[in-house]
Design a protein around this motif. Structure first.
Motif, PDB file in Angstrom:
ATOM      1  N   HIS A 310       0.842  -1.192   0.000  1.00  0.00           N
ATOM      2  CA  HIS A 310       0.000   0.000   0.000  1.00  0.00           C
ATOM      3  C   HIS A 310       0.877   1.242   0.000  1.00  0.00           C
ATOM      4  O   HIS A 310       2.038   1.211   0.406  1.00  0.00           O
ATOM      5  CB  HIS A 310      -0.903  -0.023   1.248  1.00  0.00           C
ATOM      6  CG  HIS A 310      -1.922   1.067   1.275  1.00  0.00           C
ATOM      7  ND1 HIS A 310      -1.803   2.161   2.104  1.00  0.00           N
ATOM      8  CD2 HIS A 310      -3.071   1.237   0.578  1.00  0.00           C
ATOM      9  CE1 HIS A 310      -2.849   2.963   1.921  1.00  0.00           C
ATOM     10  NE2 HIS A 310      -3.630   2.420   0.996  1.00  0.00           N
ATOM     11  N   TYR A 316       0.624  -5.854   2.007  1.00  0.00           N
ATOM     12  CA  TYR A 316      -0.671  -6.530   2.008  1.00  0.00           C
ATOM     13  C   TYR A 316      -0.540  -7.986   1.580  1.00  0.00           C
ATOM     14  O   TYR A 316      -1.236  -8.848   2.089  1.00  0.00           O
ATOM     15  CB  TYR A 316      -1.654  -5.804   1.083  1.00  0.00           C
ATOM     16  CG  TYR A 316      -2.421  -4.697   1.769  1.00  0.00           C
ATOM     17  CD1 TYR A 316      -3.809  -4.682   1.777  1.00  0.00           C
ATOM     18  CD2 TYR A 316      -1.766  -3.654   2.415  1.00  0.00           C
ATOM     19  CE1 TYR A 316      -4.523  -3.673   2.414  1.00  0.00           C
ATOM     20  CE2 TYR A 316      -2.458  -2.636   3.052  1.00  0.00           C
ATOM     21  CZ  TYR A 316      -3.841  -2.649   3.051  1.00  0.00           C
ATOM     22  OH  TYR A 316      -4.544  -1.649   3.686  1.00  0.00           O
ATOM     23  N   LYS A 317       0.341  -8.258   0.626  1.00  0.00           N
ATOM     24  CA  LYS A 317       0.571  -9.633   0.166  1.00  0.00           C
ATOM     25  C   LYS A 317       2.064  -9.794  -0.105  1.00  0.00           C
ATOM     26  O   LYS A 317       2.733  -8.836  -0.510  1.00  0.00           O
ATOM     27  CB  LYS A 317      -0.204  -9.939  -1.130  1.00  0.00           C
ATOM     28  CG  LYS A 317      -1.711  -9.837  -1.023  1.00  0.00           C
ATOM     29  CD  LYS A 317      -2.347 -10.116  -2.381  1.00  0.00           C
ATOM     30  CE  LYS A 317      -3.860  -9.900  -2.352  1.00  0.00           C
ATOM     31  NZ  LYS A 317      -4.452 -10.099  -3.706  1.00  0.00           N
ATOM     32  N   GLU A 335       2.394  -9.924   6.271  1.00  0.00           N
ATOM     33  CA  GLU A 335       1.309  -8.965   6.040  1.00  0.00           C
ATOM     34  C   GLU A 335       1.150  -8.050   7.246  1.00  0.00           C
ATOM     35  O   GLU A 335       1.188  -8.503   8.389  1.00  0.00           O
ATOM     36  CB  GLU A 335      -0.006  -9.699   5.775  1.00  0.00           C
ATOM     37  CG  GLU A 335      -0.079 -10.341   4.406  1.00  0.00           C
ATOM     38  CD  GLU A 335       0.671 -11.647   4.308  1.00  0.00           C
ATOM     39  OE1 GLU A 335       0.755 -12.198   3.203  1.00  0.00           O
ATOM     40  OE2 GLU A 335       1.182 -12.124   5.350  1.00  0.00           O
ATOM     41  N   GLY A 336       0.957  -6.760   6.963  1.00  0.00           N
ATOM     42  CA  GLY A 336       0.798  -5.782   8.035  1.00  0.00           C
ATOM     43  C   GLY A 336       2.100  -5.141   8.468  1.00  0.00           C
ATOM     44  O   GLY A 336       2.092  -4.185   9.257  1.00  0.00           O
ATOM     45  N   PHE A 383      -1.591   1.043  -4.820  1.00  0.00           N
ATOM     46  CA  PHE A 383      -0.798  -0.123  -4.435  1.00  0.00           C
ATOM     47  C   PHE A 383       0.303  -0.333  -5.473  1.00  0.00           C
ATOM     48  O   PHE A 383       0.089  -0.118  -6.672  1.00  0.00           O
ATOM     49  CB  PHE A 383      -1.655  -1.386  -4.381  1.00  0.00           C
ATOM     50  CG  PHE A 383      -2.592  -1.445  -3.208  1.00  0.00           C
ATOM     51  CD1 PHE A 383      -2.237  -2.125  -2.070  1.00  0.00           C
ATOM     52  CD2 PHE A 383      -3.827  -0.814  -3.252  1.00  0.00           C
ATOM     53  CE1 PHE A 383      -3.106  -2.191  -0.983  1.00  0.00           C
ATOM     54  CE2 PHE A 383      -4.700  -0.864  -2.182  1.00  0.00           C
ATOM     55  CZ  PHE A 383      -4.332  -1.560  -1.032  1.00  0.00           C
ATOM     56  N   HIS A 438      -4.818   1.146  12.387  1.00  0.00           N
ATOM     57  CA  HIS A 438      -5.357   0.112  11.499  1.00  0.00           C
ATOM     58  C   HIS A 438      -6.226  -0.803  12.355  1.00  0.00           C
ATOM     59  O   HIS A 438      -5.758  -1.769  12.954  1.00  0.00           O
ATOM     60  CB  HIS A 438      -4.224  -0.691  10.842  1.00  0.00           C
ATOM     61  CG  HIS A 438      -3.408   0.123   9.886  1.00  0.00           C
ATOM     62  ND1 HIS A 438      -3.838   0.407   8.617  1.00  0.00           N
ATOM     63  CD2 HIS A 438      -2.214   0.748  10.039  1.00  0.00           C
ATOM     64  CE1 HIS A 438      -2.931   1.158   8.002  1.00  0.00           C
ATOM     65  NE2 HIS A 438      -1.941   1.366   8.844  1.00  0.00           N
TER      66      HIS A 438
END
Length: 466
Positions: A310, A316-317, A335-336, A383, A438
């Protein structure tokens, strides 16, 4: 069907011996058919239908009797992965089992499944499941031979030969599998599609989303049916099914045989490029990048890594089998996590040219990597999609002559996690930002068999369209 046959026999007050005498089918064979231990032949079903005064459609229709429905449900629950994992002993379901005992056993199994679903619905469980799934994907180089074979069989059945998968071929595949398509304006907001397995219908939104390519959404729905998925019993199971349906859709949109031939020719010319794969099969850049990770190591002998990041810098992936080091939490989840600001997947956001791919070499503690990335807009913002390989393998790619170079010392916190000393000296103790939390990282996962999907909304939707 066996339960239904027994229901019809008992409804007419007949014993196994009486039916055997009238139909010519041995009582032992009838018993095996009713308990589901022997598949009934069409000729036997026709004899029984005449004897019971029923049609074949009635014999194969859903069982109307509540007891029969409970027996079928209990049998399914006792065979479920959850029951097997807990070593729950199966019970013999006989016609003499009291109705209240049958209802109690079904209720206990349902409550166990609900309790387990609640216990796993935590961010920690989601991150752990993600890490375990990525480990399995890495072990097989992100290549699923059984799914490739299923896709190849379907494509051969409808006569596909090469090029982008047209709407005509997708329609042929849908019809071959026995489904009809229905575009509706009232699809439940928590879903991308809804499959009605009772009437073999697939419901799709009337207007396409900017985040999901319509062909992929339909093919993913078909994938769950073709791959014989059952309702997930854990978040890990849910993630695995999502990966498999995504893979199935990609294997149809970019078939293995033609895609590999295309990539091998490009490698021979040292002109590998994700955007060429995208254009050859008329798919999105992200879909082409994903598909490249499926085929690169298996067929091109090129280890690879993938990132979808992002604009805020959050991963994200991600996937890797080339030795690159991604940021991880204590559970091993990627992720994150924020990616190094000197990586290609972050640097691409600052590039003025958004039309062409951005290529860059990055020197890291684990070696030098060449990466190519593009930025695409989605509902949640911008993204970047990034594919990378080791310096050794960059020779096969177009864009290897890029002058762009960067250095990443992560996970050293002095690389990009800590502010420079000069800035820190001027502002430390004089800044108080309000963080944009988040929330999805703190809250429990959405409840339901399919996380985030409102079952009541889906069932009401199906009722209104049935």
């Amino acid at each position: 069907m066996g339960r239904h046959l027994r229901h019809l026999r008992k409804e007419r007050g007949l014993t196994l011996a009486q039916v055997a005498a009238e139909s010519g089918i041995a009582a032992s064979q009838l018993s095996l058919m009713e308990t589901g231990k022997r598949e009934a032949k069409l000729s036997s079903l026709q004899k029984l239908a005449r004897l019971y005064g029923a049609t074949l459609d009635e014999i194969t229709a859903p069982v109307p009797d509540r007891r029969a429905q409970l027996e079928i449900e209990l049998e399914r629950l006792m065979r479920s992965p959850l029951a097997q994992a807990r070593s729950l002993p199966p019970v013999r379901i006989s016609p003499r089992m009291p109705m209240d005992v049958l209802e109690a056993l079904v209720a206990l199994h349902r409550e166990l499944a609900r309790d387990v679903a609640e216990r796993i619905a935590t961010p920690e469980e989601a991150r752990r499941a993600n890490a375990e799934l990525r480990s399995r994907m890495r072990a097989q180089d992100n290549y699923f031979s059984d799914i490739e074979a299923e896709a190849a069989r379907l494509l051969a059945r409808v006569g596909y030969e090469s090029g982008p998968l047209s709407q005509h071929f997708i329609g042929e595949i849908t019809e071959h599998l026995g489904f009809s398509l229905h575009h509706v304006g009232d699809l439940p907001h928590s879903t991308r599609s809804v499959t009605d397995l009772k009437h073999m219908r697939i419901y799709l939104p009337a207007a396409s989303s900017t985040d999901h390519e319509p062909r992929s959404v339909l093919l993913q729905a078909l994938g769950s049916y073709v791959l014989r998925h059952s309702p997930p019993t854990s978040y890990g199971d849910f993630l695995r099914q999502r990966v498999e349906t995504n893979y199935f859709a990609a294997a149809l949109l970019m078939p293995e045989e033609t895609a590999v031939a295309f990539l091998q020719q490009a490698k021979g010319q040292r002109e590998l490029a994700v955007e060429d794969l995208r254009d050859a099969f008329a798919v999105s850049y992200e879909a082409a990048a994903h598909r490249f990770t499926n085929l690169a190591t298996k067929h091109l002998d090129i280890p690879v890594h993938f990132q979808r990041v992002h604009e805020s810098g959050i991963i994200y992936k991600a996937y890797e089998n080339d030795g690159v080091t991604f940021p991880k939490d204590n559970l091993g989840a990627i992720e994150g996590q924020p990616v190094c600001r000197f990586w290609t997947s972050r640097q691409v956001f600052d590039v003025a040219d958004k039309f062409n791919a951005f290529n860059q070499y990055t020197d890291t503690p684990n070696g030098t990597f060449w990466c190519t990335a593009r930025v695409e807009r989605a509902a949640a913002g911008y993204f970047s999609t990034c594919i990378g390989v080791t310096y050794r393998d960059s020779k096969w790619f177009r864009g290897r002559d890029t002058p762009e170079r960067s250095v990443s010392r992560c996970p050293d916190p002095n690389c990009c996690r800590r502010a420079p000393e000069e800035l820190t000296g001027r502002w430390e103790g004089h800044a108080w930002p309000s963080a944009r939390t988040h929330a999805h990282l703190l809250a429990a996962l959405p409840p339901g068999t399919f996380p985030g999907v409102d079952d009541t909304e889906v069932f009401q939707f199906l009722d209104s369209h049935a």
